[in-house]
Scaffold this motif. Structure first.
Motif, PDB file in Angstrom:
ATOM      1  N   GLY A 178       0.845  -1.177   0.000  1.00 48.04           N
ATOM      2  CA  GLY A 178       0.000   0.000   0.000  1.00 48.04           C
ATOM      3  C   GLY A 178       0.883   1.231   0.000  1.00 48.04           C
ATOM      4  N   GLU A 214       3.415  -8.263  -1.779  1.00 45.28           N
ATOM      5  CA  GLU A 214       1.987  -7.924  -1.772  1.00 45.28           C
ATOM      6  C   GLU A 214       1.149  -9.157  -2.126  1.00 45.28           C
ATOM      7  OE1 GLU A 214      -1.552  -6.675  -1.474  1.00 45.28           O
ATOM      8  OE2 GLU A 214       0.018  -5.207  -0.956  1.00 45.28           O
ATOM      9  N   LEU A 220      -0.370  -1.235  -4.647  1.00 45.16           N
ATOM     10  CA  LEU A 220      -1.372  -0.186  -4.452  1.00 45.16           C
ATOM     11  C   LEU A 220      -2.753  -0.661  -4.903  1.00 45.16           C
ATOM     12  CD1 LEU A 220       0.762   2.826  -5.749  1.00 45.16           C
ATOM     13  CD2 LEU A 220       0.280   2.255  -3.364  1.00 45.16           C
ATOM     14  N   SER A 228      -1.015   2.470 -10.058  1.00 44.15           N
ATOM     15  CA  SER A 228      -0.297   1.262  -9.665  1.00 44.15           C
ATOM     16  C   SER A 228       0.755   0.888 -10.698  1.00 44.15           C
ATOM     17  CB  SER A 228      -1.293   0.110  -9.490  1.00 44.15           C
ATOM     18  OG  SER A 228      -0.622  -1.110  -9.260  1.00 44.15           O
ATOM     19  N   ARG A 328      -8.263   6.816   4.864  1.00 43.04           N
ATOM     20  CA  ARG A 328      -7.310   7.707   4.222  1.00 43.04           C
ATOM     21  C   ARG A 328      -7.294   9.049   4.933  1.00 43.04           C
ATOM     22  NH1 ARG A 328      -9.075   7.229  -2.010  1.00 43.04           N
ATOM     23  NH2 ARG A 328      -7.351   8.710  -2.297  1.00 43.04           N
TER      24      ARG A 328
END
Length: 432
Positions: A178, A214, A220, A228, A328
């Motif tokens: 992330g 990941e 992302l 991404s 966020r």
């Protein structure tokens, strides 16, 4: 009629912005008593912790003292950790403050409230993966970021001696691609170059190996695919080894073991995969999700008590499309603005407004090398892809917007000037 007391627990980005506005508008005018509770004595913007972890940002220069800030902005600060909630008597209890020798500095205290706001943020979620808690660093707080920085410096020093190297290259494993994992990977490349240029280590970036791991099909995963892909290419140019569709099943002293029983050997490990709210929130008698987020109405009020509010990463706030508000920084900023209005409305017995998240876009910083992101264009929700210097400028403006929210325009402007001078007066990274 007594003055109502609003207690905010958690001085992160959203919590500090909220008490600052409440203090300026209500506290200074004695329309309400505003109290901020936090276990730490200082605040630093959480999206900057990856820079603290690599020494690019000196936390002692950028941190905000709650005690000093509270006096200037009309609220009261209480240092402590929430340990109990008594909804019947509208009180919270703070655990005793104990020093490193086990001596009680402050005993347990009780604080009354008329309105209570939970703004406790989130922590990394290791999903119970064996060995992670013992063998991985987390970057959830300034203290954790500082611990990683010291370990990083010590590891670079150790690798300066060829006889003390564990692997051919100094290897760092970052689990979770992330924003935190991606930005930390780029910062580590930059930090290695600066450490070499300052003569701290004989190693250059060519002797550093970074594994970004990941479980999702791409890095992302929560951001648009175009971002991404662009970030993926930039990281590969920097030499980062990216492992997607790779689930870690165990961590130990030698590194990670993946679901297909592949070993990734590392010297330093960081876990940044997934988040959850602090576990004790599920022990307060309020409805929570499995990840301990407090369940709230769209007005940010708890499902169980209209005088208790929650926002930011610790709250599961529903949206009209049956989704939840994403964890966020921009969401916490927007919620703080609405919650200020809703608290005033509650005090005046007026209807409260629902929160609707407006996505303003996403920006990813790749240290001093590059920045990539998108900006949302008006109500059409169409995104404008940006990169390079323009993206860097917008990324830097996010922190300046936070500073303006807690300091005002004049002090933020002065801070920008001081930061510019420090780039010439101080080393580019913290070396001690």
């Amino acid at each position: 009629m007594s003055t109502p007391r609003i207690v905010v627990v958690g001085g992160g980005a959203g919590g500090l912005e909220l008490v600052t506005r409440l203090g300026r508008k209500l506290g200074k005018r004695q329309r309400a008593e505003i109290v901020l509770v936090d276990r730490n004595s200082t605040h630093i913007w959480k999206p900057l912790l990856h820079e603290v972890a690599t020494g690019v940002l000196d936390s002692s220069l950028d941190e905000v003292s709650y005690q000093g800030h509270s006096k200037a902005h009309g609220y009261r600060f209480q240092r402590g950790t929430l340990s109990n909630l008594d909804r019947d008597n509208r009180t919270i209890t703070l655990a005793p403050i104990i020093d490193d020798d086990g001596v009680v500095i402050l005993p347990a205290r009780t604080i009354d409230y008329d309105y209570l706001v939970m703004a406790l943020g989130s922590v990394s979620n290791d999903f119970g993966t064996p060995g992670v808690a013992k063998h991985c660093h987390f970057i959830d707080s300034p203290g954790q970021a500082e611990n990683f920085r010291q370990n990083m410096l010590n590891t670079f020093l150790r690798y300066s001696d060829p006889e003390r190297r564990t692997h051919p290259k100094l290897s760092v494993g970052l689990v979770g691609a992330g924003a935190t994992g991606v930005e930390l990977a780029a910062e580590l490349i930059g930090a290695s170059k600066m450490l070499h240029s300052y003569g701290f280590t004989a190693m250059d970036s060519g002797k550093l190996e970074i594994h970004l791991i990941e479980a999702a099909p791409r890095i992302l995963p929560a951001l648009p695919e175009r971002i991404s892909q662009a970030v993926h290419k930039e990281l590969e140019k920097l030499g980062v080894q990216i492992h997607v569709d790779t689930r870690v099943t165990c961590a130990d002293e030698q590194g990670f073991i993946t679901a297909d029983e592949t070993r990734i050997a590392t010297d330093l490990n960081v876990w940044a995969a997934g988040i959850r709210a602090p576990a004790f929130l599920s022990e307060l008698g309020l409805a929570t999700e499995r990840n301990h987020q407090l369940k709230v109405h769209q007005t940010l009020q708890s499902l169980d008590d209209e005088r208790i509010f929650a926002f930011g990463d610790c709250a599961a706030c529903p949206q009209p499309d049956d989704t939840r508000v994403p964890p966020r920084a921009q969401a916490a900023h927007q919620q703080a603005t609405l919650l200020y209005r809703n608290l005033r409305a509650a005090m005046d017995d007026k209807p409260l407004k629902p929160f609707v998240f407006r996505d303003r876009g996403s920006l990813i910083s790749l240290a001093h090398f590059d920045a990539v992101g998108s900006l949302m264009r008006g109500a059409s929700a169409r995104s404008l892809f940006i990169e390079g210097r323009l993206a860097k400028l917008f990324y830097a403006s996010l922190y300046r917007m936070h500073q303006m929210a807690i300091h005002g325009v004049v002090k933020t402007g002065m801070t920008v000037v001081v930061d510019g001078l420090n780039r010439y007066l101080r080393p580019r990274m913290k070396l001690h």
